[in-house]
Design a protein around this motif. Sequence first.
Motif, PDB file in Angstrom:
ATOM      1  N   SER A   6      13.518  -6.468  -4.818  1.00 18.20           N
ATOM      2  CA  SER A   6      12.352  -6.078  -3.966  1.00 18.20           C
ATOM      3  C   SER A   6      13.451  -6.419  -1.988  1.00 18.20           C
ATOM      4  O   SER A   6      13.581  -7.200  -2.072  1.00 18.20           O
ATOM      5  N   PRO A   7      12.591  -4.467  -1.558  1.00 19.80           N
ATOM      6  CA  PRO A   7      13.202  -5.329  -0.363  1.00 19.80           C
ATOM      7  C   PRO A   7      11.748  -5.602   0.088  1.00 19.80           C
ATOM      8  O   PRO A   7      11.027  -6.078  -0.527  1.00 19.80           O
ATOM      9  N   VAL A   8      12.051  -6.902   1.421  1.00 20.46           N
ATOM     10  CA  VAL A   8      11.591  -7.238   2.235  1.00 20.46           C
ATOM     11  C   VAL A   8      11.037  -7.045   3.719  1.00 20.46           C
ATOM     12  O   VAL A   8      11.894  -5.879   3.822  1.00 20.46           O
ATOM     13  N   GLY A   9      10.516  -7.332   4.068  1.00 19.89           N
ATOM     14  CA  GLY A   9       9.957  -7.333   5.171  1.00 19.89           C
ATOM     15  C   GLY A   9       8.886  -5.922   5.423  1.00 19.89           C
ATOM     16  O   GLY A   9       7.865  -6.097   4.436  1.00 19.89           O
ATOM     17  N   CYS A  14       8.706   4.274   1.401  1.00 14.42           N
ATOM     18  CA  CYS A  14       7.611   5.332   1.160  1.00 14.42           C
ATOM     19  C   CYS A  14       7.413   6.621   2.437  1.00 14.42           C
ATOM     20  O   CYS A  14       6.777   5.565   3.648  1.00 14.42           O
ATOM     21  N   LYS A  15       6.150   6.382   1.824  1.00 13.73           N
ATOM     22  CA  LYS A  15       5.706   7.731   2.628  1.00 13.73           C
ATOM     23  C   LYS A  15       4.088   7.325   3.241  1.00 13.73           C
ATOM     24  O   LYS A  15       3.306   7.537   3.653  1.00 13.73           O
ATOM     25  N   GLY A  16       4.061   5.905   1.850  1.00 13.30           N
ATOM     26  CA  GLY A  16       2.750   4.322   2.681  1.00 13.30           C
ATOM     27  C   GLY A  16       2.826   2.989   2.025  1.00 13.30           C
ATOM     28  O   GLY A  16       3.781   3.109   0.797  1.00 13.30           O
ATOM     29  N   TRP A  17       1.963   2.208   2.600  1.00 14.77           N
ATOM     30  CA  TRP A  17       2.262   1.505   1.819  1.00 14.77           C
ATOM     31  C   TRP A  17       2.056   1.068   0.889  1.00 14.77           C
ATOM     32  O   TRP A  17       2.085   0.203  -0.461  1.00 14.77           O
ATOM     33  N   GLN A  18       1.033   1.795  -0.003  1.00 13.06           N
ATOM     34  CA  GLN A  18       0.184   1.759  -1.188  1.00 13.06           C
ATOM     35  C   GLN A  18       1.346   2.167  -2.563  1.00 13.06           C
ATOM     36  O   GLN A  18       1.753   1.675  -3.379  1.00 13.06           O
ATOM     37  N   GLN A  19       2.764   3.126  -1.761  1.00 14.19           N
ATOM     38  CA  GLN A  19       3.783   3.620  -2.818  1.00 14.19           C
ATOM     39  C   GLN A  19       4.803   2.531  -2.845  1.00 14.19           C
ATOM     40  O   GLN A  19       5.507   1.872  -3.762  1.00 14.19           O
ATOM     41  N   GLU A  20       4.974   2.031  -1.649  1.00 16.20           N
ATOM     42  CA  GLU A  20       6.040   1.028  -0.867  1.00 16.20           C
ATOM     43  C   GLU A  20       5.796  -0.361  -1.618  1.00 16.20           C
ATOM     44  O   GLU A  20       6.469  -1.153  -2.179  1.00 16.20           O
ATOM     45  N   GLY A  21       4.748  -0.628  -1.737  1.00 18.57           N
ATOM     46  CA  GLY A  21       3.823  -2.067  -2.397  1.00 18.57           C
ATOM     47  C   GLY A  21       4.160  -1.649  -4.293  1.00 18.57           C
ATOM     48  O   GLY A  21       4.516  -2.983  -5.036  1.00 18.57           O
ATOM     49  N   LEU A  22       4.081  -0.477  -4.647  1.00 19.21           N
ATOM     50  CA  LEU A  22       4.331  -0.480  -6.303  1.00 19.21           C
ATOM     51  C   LEU A  22       5.549  -0.879  -6.403  1.00 19.21           C
ATOM     52  O   LEU A  22       6.223  -0.604  -7.137  1.00 19.21           O
ATOM     53  N   LEU A  23       6.221  -0.258  -5.368  1.00 22.08           N
ATOM     54  CA  LEU A  23       8.434   0.065  -5.294  1.00 22.08           C
ATOM     55  C   LEU A  23       8.140  -1.060  -5.768  1.00 22.08           C
ATOM     56  O   LEU A  23       9.169  -1.994  -6.317  1.00 22.08           O
ATOM     57  N   ARG A  24       8.264  -2.291  -4.720  1.00 18.02           N
ATOM     58  CA  ARG A  24       8.420  -3.643  -3.735  1.00 18.02           C
ATOM     59  C   ARG A  24       8.275  -4.368  -6.045  1.00 18.02           C
ATOM     60  O   ARG A  24       9.118  -4.623  -6.462  1.00 18.02           O
ATOM     61  N   HIS A 395       9.865 -17.990  -7.263  1.00 20.01           N
ATOM     62  CA  HIS A 395      11.339 -17.004  -7.528  1.00 20.01           C
ATOM     63  C   HIS A 395      10.827 -15.595  -6.836  1.00 20.01           C
ATOM     64  O   HIS A 395       9.826 -15.460  -7.574  1.00 20.01           O
ATOM     65  N   GLY A 396      11.969 -14.836  -6.417  1.00 21.00           N
ATOM     66  CA  GLY A 396      11.638 -12.948  -6.095  1.00 21.00           C
ATOM     67  C   GLY A 396      10.805 -12.693  -5.342  1.00 21.00           C
ATOM     68  O   GLY A 396      10.540 -13.905  -4.035  1.00 21.00           O
ATOM     69  N   LEU A 397       9.779 -12.772  -5.376  1.00 16.84           N
ATOM     70  CA  LEU A 397       8.817 -11.974  -3.948  1.00 16.84           C
ATOM     71  C   LEU A 397       7.849 -13.752  -4.464  1.00 16.84           C
ATOM     72  O   LEU A 397       7.336 -13.745  -4.986  1.00 16.84           O
ATOM     73  N   PRO A 398       7.605 -14.553  -3.362  1.00 16.98           N
ATOM     74  CA  PRO A 398       5.968 -15.657  -3.204  1.00 16.98           C
ATOM     75  C   PRO A 398       5.522 -14.472  -4.132  1.00 16.98           C
ATOM     76  O   PRO A 398       4.717 -13.741  -3.161  1.00 16.98           O
ATOM     77  N   ALA A 399       4.550 -15.873  -4.017  1.00 12.21           N
ATOM     78  CA  ALA A 399       3.403 -15.048  -5.211  1.00 12.21           C
ATOM     79  C   ALA A 399       2.829 -16.266  -5.884  1.00 12.21           C
ATOM     80  O   ALA A 399       3.068 -17.818  -5.456  1.00 12.21           O
ATOM     81  N   ARG A 400       1.012 -16.274  -5.970  1.00 14.88           N
ATOM     82  CA  ARG A 400       0.267 -17.293  -6.646  1.00 14.88           C
ATOM     83  C   ARG A 400      -0.811 -16.675  -7.442  1.00 14.88           C
ATOM     84  O   ARG A 400      -0.966 -15.658  -7.091  1.00 14.88           O
ATOM     85  N   ALA A 427       3.306  -8.710   6.146  1.00 10.16           N
ATOM     86  CA  ALA A 427       3.096  -7.475   5.386  1.00 10.16           C
ATOM     87  C   ALA A 427       2.112  -7.155   5.095  1.00 10.16           C
ATOM     88  O   ALA A 427       1.649  -8.375   4.589  1.00 10.16           O
ATOM     89  N   PRO A 428       2.115  -6.300   3.686  1.00 12.59           N
ATOM     90  CA  PRO A 428       1.082  -5.918   3.291  1.00 12.59           C
ATOM     91  C   PRO A 428       0.751  -7.273   1.898  1.00 12.59           C
ATOM     92  O   PRO A 428       1.895  -7.438   1.957  1.00 12.59           O
ATOM     93  N   VAL A 429       0.025  -6.973   1.073  1.00 17.60           N
ATOM     94  CA  VAL A 429       0.014  -7.837   0.152  1.00 17.60           C
ATOM     95  C   VAL A 429      -0.558  -7.362  -1.180  1.00 17.60           C
ATOM     96  O   VAL A 429      -1.704  -6.391  -1.512  1.00 17.60           O
ATOM     97  N   ALA A 430       0.419  -7.753  -2.400  1.00 16.39           N
ATOM     98  CA  ALA A 430      -0.307  -7.129  -3.524  1.00 16.39           C
ATOM     99  C   ALA A 430      -0.832  -7.786  -4.927  1.00 16.39           C
ATOM    100  O   ALA A 430      -0.782  -8.751  -4.632  1.00 16.39           O
TER     101      ALA A 430
END
Length: 547
Positions: A6-9, A14-24, A395-400, A427-430
């Motif tokens: 996944s990209p980070v930062g 993408c054209k918005g964070w809704q799409q970018e978040g799902l891509l990541r 591991h991977g994107l940090p999550a809780r 950055a935004p959070v999924a």
Amino acid sequence: MEIFKSPVGNKISCKGWQQEGLLRLLLNCLNPDIAKNPKELEAYGGTGKVARDINSLKAIIKALKTLENDETLLIQSGKPVGIFRTFEFAPRVIMAGALVVPRWASWDYFRELVRKGLTAYGQSTAGSWAYIGTQGILQGTWETFSQVAKRHFGGSLRGRLVLTSGLGEMGSAQPIAITANGGAAIVVDVDRAVVKKRLISSMIDIMASSLEEACDMAKEYVKKSEPVSIGVIANAADAYETLVSYHITPDVVTDQTPAHDLKSYIPSGLSPDEARELRENNPLKYEKLAQDSVRRHVRAMIEFKKRGSVVFDYGNNLREQGYRVGVKDAFCFPGFASGYIRSLFCEGRGPFRWVALSGDPEDIYRTDEIILSIFKGDRRLKEWIDFVERRFAFHGLPARVCWLNYKERSVFGNIINEMVKLGELKAPVAITRDHMDAAAVASPFRETEAMQDGSDAVADWPVLNALLNCASGASLVGLYHGGGVGIGYSIHSGVTVIADGSEEARKRLDLVLKADPALGVIRYADAGYDIAKDIIKSPVFPAKAVE
């Protein structure tokens, strides 16, 4: 094969964070640090895939990068099939995965569809791009063993021996969860590479050279009432039978081998490589050997129960597989959900999770501070956060993950969105969840086993859940088949909302994070559970129950 991470930062493609978040999230599922077999696009759970094939994956990535803020991408069993003009508040992605008309919902027929390139098995969170590795299942496993300790051993597993098997993507949470509750664990897995991987990553404490050595070590730790997790390389059926013959009776016995799909269950006498070769060259012989091993595996668990062990099925459909091969009393021990988790579902409590799209662990630690300050009266939540911060590496994107209820999810989700808005997070959070949630699944051998009103197999609820989440403005919504227990045995739904700090995201979160768990409370109230019936009468309950 290209390595996907996944990209980070805070820069987006993408054209918005809704799409970018799902891509990541999609690419994170294929991160080699957490995915089972990224070359085959398999994240976990046997053959759970994030996309149907490499061409589909590339087409999904391209579509997400060009998707407008008023368009919706449709995914059919891991393959993108169309982009439709909808409106800004609609989901950016809607999925259906592995759904088959019930008359044809068998593994044999499903595999034929897979061979024809017509579908793909998404398991649960792989297909919905919400898989985050062991961290995704860890608290649920911790909660389960905590409930076992409360129910049978006065609140702790100290001085108790737990026998289990399976150190795969889901099973690897078991040793940490057991030791966190004070127990000594022997965890069996047939794959040497997997056991070594869990040792290197500190998921287990010790790797024994033999089952005998594991038993000797465990005995000493039990005597001292000290927690320990011991991994041992062995076939589960062989190991369980051996302990029976040694007259060793563990206090607790369970299992998380991939028994939901016998093509993923490794039979006695075969190494993983030998199993892979036989599976490809002689699938009928492979299945026969797997059936023989499952029969022995289940019978050994039944014998442990007769000798006084607390025995339960940990949601991999092992009992049903045993029953199908002639073990008529396979269901004499319960499943984990009906045995230990049901009361949590009744209050809309379930595996709520959030993922730092920045890739920076500090974003998660900051949200840890906030959740502890908001819910400071919740002792169990504090114990969980303290434990996981000490014991678990990202591991991977940090999550809780935290098991929050129907009131807590929307409160915390909106605070996260405000933190993004104010720049307190990088950055935004999924925000997403497991499919093992109150209204999200119909699974008669797992989450909805032994429902009070007999509604075990009623699958309207996950369908209604997916439709309601679409109407409430989730970023991604999906409806799937077969997760956890295999084709023919479950229907379940997934949901994700991207908290990007905008007013639109605030509205999405407010609606989804109230509706999603509240429907779960209604589902259990409808089934006759008093806890849920009392909750829906509350003036602060976010839905009107119709009587």
